[in-house]
Design a protein around this motif. Structure first.
Motif, PDB file in Angstrom:
ATOM      1  N   GLN A   4       0.831  -1.201   0.000  1.00  0.00           N
ATOM      2  CA  GLN A   4       0.000   0.000   0.000  1.00  0.00           C
ATOM      3  C   GLN A   4       0.870   1.259   0.000  1.00  0.00           C
ATOM      4  O   GLN A   4       0.566   2.227  -0.699  1.00  0.00           O
ATOM      5  CB  GLN A   4      -0.916   0.000   1.230  1.00  0.00           C
ATOM      6  N   TYR A   5       1.958   1.231   0.781  1.00  0.00           N
ATOM      7  CA  TYR A   5       2.859   2.391   0.836  1.00  0.00           C
ATOM      8  C   TYR A   5       3.456   2.661  -0.538  1.00  0.00           C
ATOM      9  O   TYR A   5       3.493   3.810  -0.996  1.00  0.00           O
ATOM     10  CB  TYR A   5       3.972   2.156   1.853  1.00  0.00           C
ATOM     11  N   VAL A   6       3.920   1.623  -1.209  1.00  0.00           N
ATOM     12  CA  VAL A   6       4.512   1.784  -2.539  1.00  0.00           C
ATOM     13  C   VAL A   6       3.479   2.318  -3.516  1.00  0.00           C
ATOM     14  O   VAL A   6       3.764   3.198  -4.330  1.00  0.00           O
ATOM     15  CB  VAL A   6       5.094   0.439  -3.039  1.00  0.00           C
ATOM     16  N   SER A   7       2.247   1.803  -3.420  1.00  0.00           N
ATOM     17  CA  SER A   7       1.181   2.263  -4.306  1.00  0.00           C
ATOM     18  C   SER A   7       0.890   3.743  -4.085  1.00  0.00           C
ATOM     19  O   SER A   7       0.762   4.518  -5.044  1.00  0.00           O
ATOM     20  CB  SER A   7      -0.076   1.431  -4.065  1.00  0.00           C
ATOM     21  N   LEU A   8       0.808   4.155  -2.816  1.00  0.00           N
ATOM     22  CA  LEU A   8       0.548   5.566  -2.504  1.00  0.00           C
ATOM     23  C   LEU A   8       1.737   6.441  -2.885  1.00  0.00           C
ATOM     24  O   LEU A   8       1.561   7.574  -3.360  1.00  0.00           O
ATOM     25  CB  LEU A   8       0.233   5.726  -1.014  1.00  0.00           C
ATOM     26  N   LEU A   9       2.950   5.927  -2.711  1.00  0.00           N
ATOM     27  CA  LEU A   9       4.144   6.682  -3.093  1.00  0.00           C
ATOM     28  C   LEU A   9       4.147   6.942  -4.599  1.00  0.00           C
ATOM     29  O   LEU A   9       4.559   8.025  -5.057  1.00  0.00           O
ATOM     30  CB  LEU A   9       5.406   5.927  -2.683  1.00  0.00           C
ATOM     31  N   GLN A  10       3.662   5.983  -5.381  1.00  0.00           N
ATOM     32  CA  GLN A  10       3.597   6.156  -6.828  1.00  0.00           C
ATOM     33  C   GLN A  10       2.581   7.229  -7.216  1.00  0.00           C
ATOM     34  O   GLN A  10       2.710   7.870  -8.259  1.00  0.00           O
ATOM     35  CB  GLN A  10       3.240   4.827  -7.501  1.00  0.00           C
ATOM     36  N   ILE A  11       1.564   7.431  -6.369  1.00  0.00           N
ATOM     37  CA  ILE A  11       0.592   8.494  -6.617  1.00  0.00           C
ATOM     38  C   ILE A  11       1.156   9.849  -6.194  1.00  0.00           C
ATOM     39  O   ILE A  11       0.972  10.856  -6.872  1.00  0.00           O
ATOM     40  CB  ILE A  11      -0.722   8.202  -5.850  1.00  0.00           C
ATOM     41  N   VAL A  12       1.882   9.865  -5.073  1.00  0.00           N
ATOM     42  CA  VAL A  12       2.430  11.112  -4.530  1.00  0.00           C
ATOM     43  C   VAL A  12       3.624  11.611  -5.341  1.00  0.00           C
ATOM     44  O   VAL A  12       3.759  12.816  -5.592  1.00  0.00           O
ATOM     45  CB  VAL A  12       2.837  10.910  -3.052  1.00  0.00           C
ATOM     46  N   ALA A  13       4.492  10.693  -5.764  1.00  0.00           N
ATOM     47  CA  ALA A  13       5.758  11.076  -6.397  1.00  0.00           C
ATOM     48  C   ALA A  13       5.598  11.984  -7.614  1.00  0.00           C
ATOM     49  O   ALA A  13       6.358  12.962  -7.742  1.00  0.00           O
ATOM     50  CB  ALA A  13       6.550   9.817  -6.770  1.00  0.00           C
ATOM     51  N   PRO A  14       4.644  11.738  -8.527  1.00  0.00           N
ATOM     52  CA  PRO A  14       4.524  12.636  -9.687  1.00  0.00           C
ATOM     53  C   PRO A  14       4.266  14.086  -9.322  1.00  0.00           C
ATOM     54  O   PRO A  14       4.700  14.993 -10.041  1.00  0.00           O
ATOM     55  CB  PRO A  14       3.338  12.042 -10.470  1.00  0.00           C
TER      56      PRO A  14
END
Length: 317
Positions: A4-14
């Protein structure tokens, strides 16, 4: 939890990547400082209000009278709570310079309430929740230009209520009124499409300009000297305030859309624009840089952590 953290990080990073692009094009001379005034005015007076109109008119979540009042009050509450916590932590700052303490409180108290949460809200929750986010933004905007700015200028400048009025403060209530009277049924489709086309430009341009502002004001020597200030700001803005906001959100029976928005607000670092306001109003710019850049750099990794935890705690996701 890790997935879940990786998934959310992929949303936040852009979001941060777009800001980094803004930083890069400023340093490369592609986006000149001379263009800032016109681009910022275009964003503030045309693009952001258009996005508010696009997301609020026809928004079912804002049919409820409760969402006309409670989200703006929640926005005021996040700033007021931020001021209280920041004032407590400001006592740990080195020295006794009042400009440093005022600037610390001002910059730490206001979260990045719009340009980072907006794209995250669209991806995670959709248009209805974005409309409620704008209602909360109304409260934050009013608080930013009144009680938060007073923390920076008290005793040095006379304040006027007129300074709290800006295009967003006018556009959001206007859009809420139009939504209440069912304007989506009689506004021509061409005008509605125009709001949408202009509105989708607001977030990327706002993020690019945020990155450019960082490039203009960044001072690495000030950051190196401000380790204590950065630590105090981080504990206040990135640790203490998220816990308090999420606890209140979990306990109070808010609308589910507002709960989702408050989770995003809790996760946010300090807003970037206060750096400029600090400079204009003769605050301590190095302190503003330390607070804003320190919490933002840590925020890249803290935001997905708090969003994941917050949604699980507050909404049971």
């Amino acid at each position: 939890m890790g997935a879940q953290y990786v998934s959310l990080l992929q949303i936040v990073a852009p979001v941060f990547v777009v800001m980094a692009v803004g930083y890069a094009i400023r340093k490369l001379g592609i986006l000149s400082a001379e263009a800032d005034r016109s681009l910022i005015r275009t964003t503030v007076t045309v693009l952001a209000p258009s996005l508010a109109l696009d997301t609020i008119i026809g928004n079912e979540a804002l049919r409820s009278p409760a969402n006309w009042l409670i989200p703006p009050l929640a926005g005021v509450g996040t700033v007021a709570l931020g001021i209280l916590v920041a004032r407590i932590f400001s006592k740990g700052l080195p020295g006794t310079n009042p400009r440093v303490r005022k600037t610390f409180v001002f910059t730490t108290s206001v979260q990045n309430y719009a340009y980072i949460p907006l794209p995250l809200c669209l991806v995670l929750f959709g248009k209805e929740t974005v409309g409620v986010l704008f209602a909360l933004v109304l409260g934050v905007e009013l608080s930013f230009w009144s009680i938060a700015l007073w923390q920076l200028t008290r005793g040095t400048e006379a304040r006027s209520w007129r300074q709290t009025i800006n295009p967003q403060v006018v556009a959001i209530p206007s859009a809420m009124l139009l939504n209440a009277i069912g304007a989506e049924h009689w506004i021509p489709a061409a005008i509605d499409s125009t709001f949408h086309l202009l509105g989708v430009c607001a977030v990327p341009l706002g993020l690019l300009m945020s990155g450019a502002l960082v490039a203009d004001h960044i001072n690495f020597s000030a950051l190196k000297k401000g380790s204590r200030t950065i630590l105090l700001a981080t504990v206040a803005r990135v640790v203490t305030l998220p816990v308090l906001i999420l606890a209140i959100t979990a306990l109070v029976p808010f609308d589910p859309n507002l709960k989702a928005i408050l989770v995003l607000q809790a996760a946010m670092p300090a807003a970037i624009f206060p750096i400029v306001v600090t400079k204009v109003h003769d605050g301590d710019v190095p302190t503003a840089l330390q607070v804003v850049l320190g919490t933002s750099l840590i925020g890249l990794f803290a935001i997905p952590l708090w969003i994941g935890f917050g949604l699980h705690w507050v909404r049971g996701y």
